[in-house]
Design an enzyme around this catalytic site. Structure first.
Site, PDB file in Angstrom:
ATOM      1  N   GLY A  76       0.745  -1.076   0.004  1.00  0.00           N
ATOM      2  CA  GLY A  76       0.084   0.032  -0.005  1.00  0.00           C
ATOM      3  C   GLY A  76       0.671   1.313  -0.041  1.00  0.00           C
ATOM      4  O   GLY A  76       2.295   1.170   0.086  1.00  0.00           O
ATOM      5  N   GLU A  90       4.727  -2.653  -5.496  1.00  0.00           N
ATOM      6  CA  GLU A  90       5.507  -3.227  -4.484  1.00  0.00           C
ATOM      7  C   GLU A  90       5.556  -4.646  -4.279  1.00  0.00           C
ATOM      8  O   GLU A  90       6.404  -5.391  -3.849  1.00  0.00           O
ATOM      9  CB  GLU A  90       4.821  -2.842  -3.138  1.00  0.00           C
ATOM     10  CG  GLU A  90       4.834  -1.152  -2.813  1.00  0.00           C
ATOM     11  CD  GLU A  90       4.211  -0.973  -1.610  1.00  0.00           C
ATOM     12  OE1 GLU A  90       3.525  -1.478  -0.946  1.00  0.00           O
ATOM     13  OE2 GLU A  90       4.302   0.124  -1.098  1.00  0.00           O
ATOM     14  N   GLU A 112      -0.467   0.561  -6.196  1.00  0.00           N
ATOM     15  CA  GLU A 112       0.571   0.344  -5.013  1.00  0.00           C
ATOM     16  C   GLU A 112       0.780  -1.284  -4.887  1.00  0.00           C
ATOM     17  O   GLU A 112       1.933  -1.567  -4.796  1.00  0.00           O
ATOM     18  CB  GLU A 112       0.169   0.815  -3.759  1.00  0.00           C
ATOM     19  CG  GLU A 112       0.181   2.299  -3.714  1.00  0.00           C
ATOM     20  CD  GLU A 112       1.302   2.877  -3.320  1.00  0.00           C
ATOM     21  OE1 GLU A 112       2.541   1.967  -3.193  1.00  0.00           O
ATOM     22  OE2 GLU A 112       1.844   4.146  -3.452  1.00  0.00           O
ATOM     23  N   PRO A 130      -5.952   9.678  15.406  1.00  0.00           N
ATOM     24  CA  PRO A 130      -5.033  10.694  15.424  1.00  0.00           C
ATOM     25  C   PRO A 130      -3.583  10.494  16.503  1.00  0.00           C
ATOM     26  O   PRO A 130      -2.529  11.285  16.717  1.00  0.00           O
ATOM     27  CB  PRO A 130      -5.644  12.031  15.857  1.00  0.00           C
ATOM     28  CG  PRO A 130      -6.704  11.501  16.468  1.00  0.00           C
ATOM     29  CD  PRO A 130      -7.201  10.096  15.889  1.00  0.00           C
ATOM     30  N   GLU A 140      11.428  -7.544   0.438  1.00  0.00           N
ATOM     31  CA  GLU A 140      11.137  -8.909   0.335  1.00  0.00           C
ATOM     32  C   GLU A 140       9.584  -8.959   0.120  1.00  0.00           C
ATOM     33  O   GLU A 140       8.787  -8.183   0.683  1.00  0.00           O
ATOM     34  CB  GLU A 140      11.465  -9.648   1.566  1.00  0.00           C
ATOM     35  CG  GLU A 140      11.495 -11.180   1.308  1.00  0.00           C
ATOM     36  CD  GLU A 140      12.004 -12.002   2.545  1.00  0.00           C
ATOM     37  OE1 GLU A 140      11.859 -13.199   2.787  1.00  0.00           O
ATOM     38  OE2 GLU A 140      12.574 -11.406   3.710  1.00  0.00           O
TER      39      GLU A 140
END
Length: 158
Positions: A49, A69, A65, A86, A123
């Site tokens: 992500g 990746e 993404e 938050p 990896e």
């Protein structure tokens, strides 16, 4: 290369100076194994992500993404949850950015591709949940994986 440091409810954590919508994608193969990456910026294992770029949708970012990746092509199957606590901040030491967490977790299905690493993934592996339990992960990622695999149809708001 800079590092990524996650803080949760830490009074010594730096104050957030940005909010960047991002995605994670939980992908299982036909054996029920989970697609995982070992991040290059903190050596933790994680779901694929990253940030949603201007001009793209949540779904487009998730597909991009995951491909960037891991080398795996996915289609998005469902929304699992939205994580915006938050108290969770992420410090990127390369530029001093400190993000308040804002991640949309989606579930994806494999439609093609082959495993490969990238400059963000040292990896890439398919792992059983049992294997994942014993890997080094941030607590927020561990929670997301659990939510993605619990089979619930209820969307998580955390």
């Amino acid at each position: 290369m800079g590092r990524r440091i996650d803080y949760y409810d830490d009074p010594h954590a730096p104050k957030a100076n940005s909010l960047v919508p991002s995605v994670n994608v939980a992908v299982e193969n036909d054996r029920g194994d989970i697609l995982m990456i070992r991040r290059t910026d903190n050596d933790n294992w994680a779901l694929p992500g990253g940030a949603i770029d201007l001009g793209e949708s949540v779904t487009q970012a998730a597909i991009r993404e995951t491909k960037e990746e891991t080398g795996i092509d996915v289609e998005i199957a469902k929304l699992v949850g939205i994580y915006s606590d938050p108290k969770h901040v992420i410090h990127y030491t390369s530029n001093g950015e400190v993000r308040q967490e804002f991640t949309i977790l989606l579930k994806g299905r494999v439609v093609g591709g082959d495993l490969r690493t990238s400059n963000e993934s040292a990896e890439v592996r398919w792992m059983t949940y049992r294997e994942v339990e014993h890997k080094r992960l941030d607590d927020s990622m561990r929670k997301r994986i659990k939510h993605a695999l619990d089979g619930s149809e209820t969307v998580v708001f955390d």
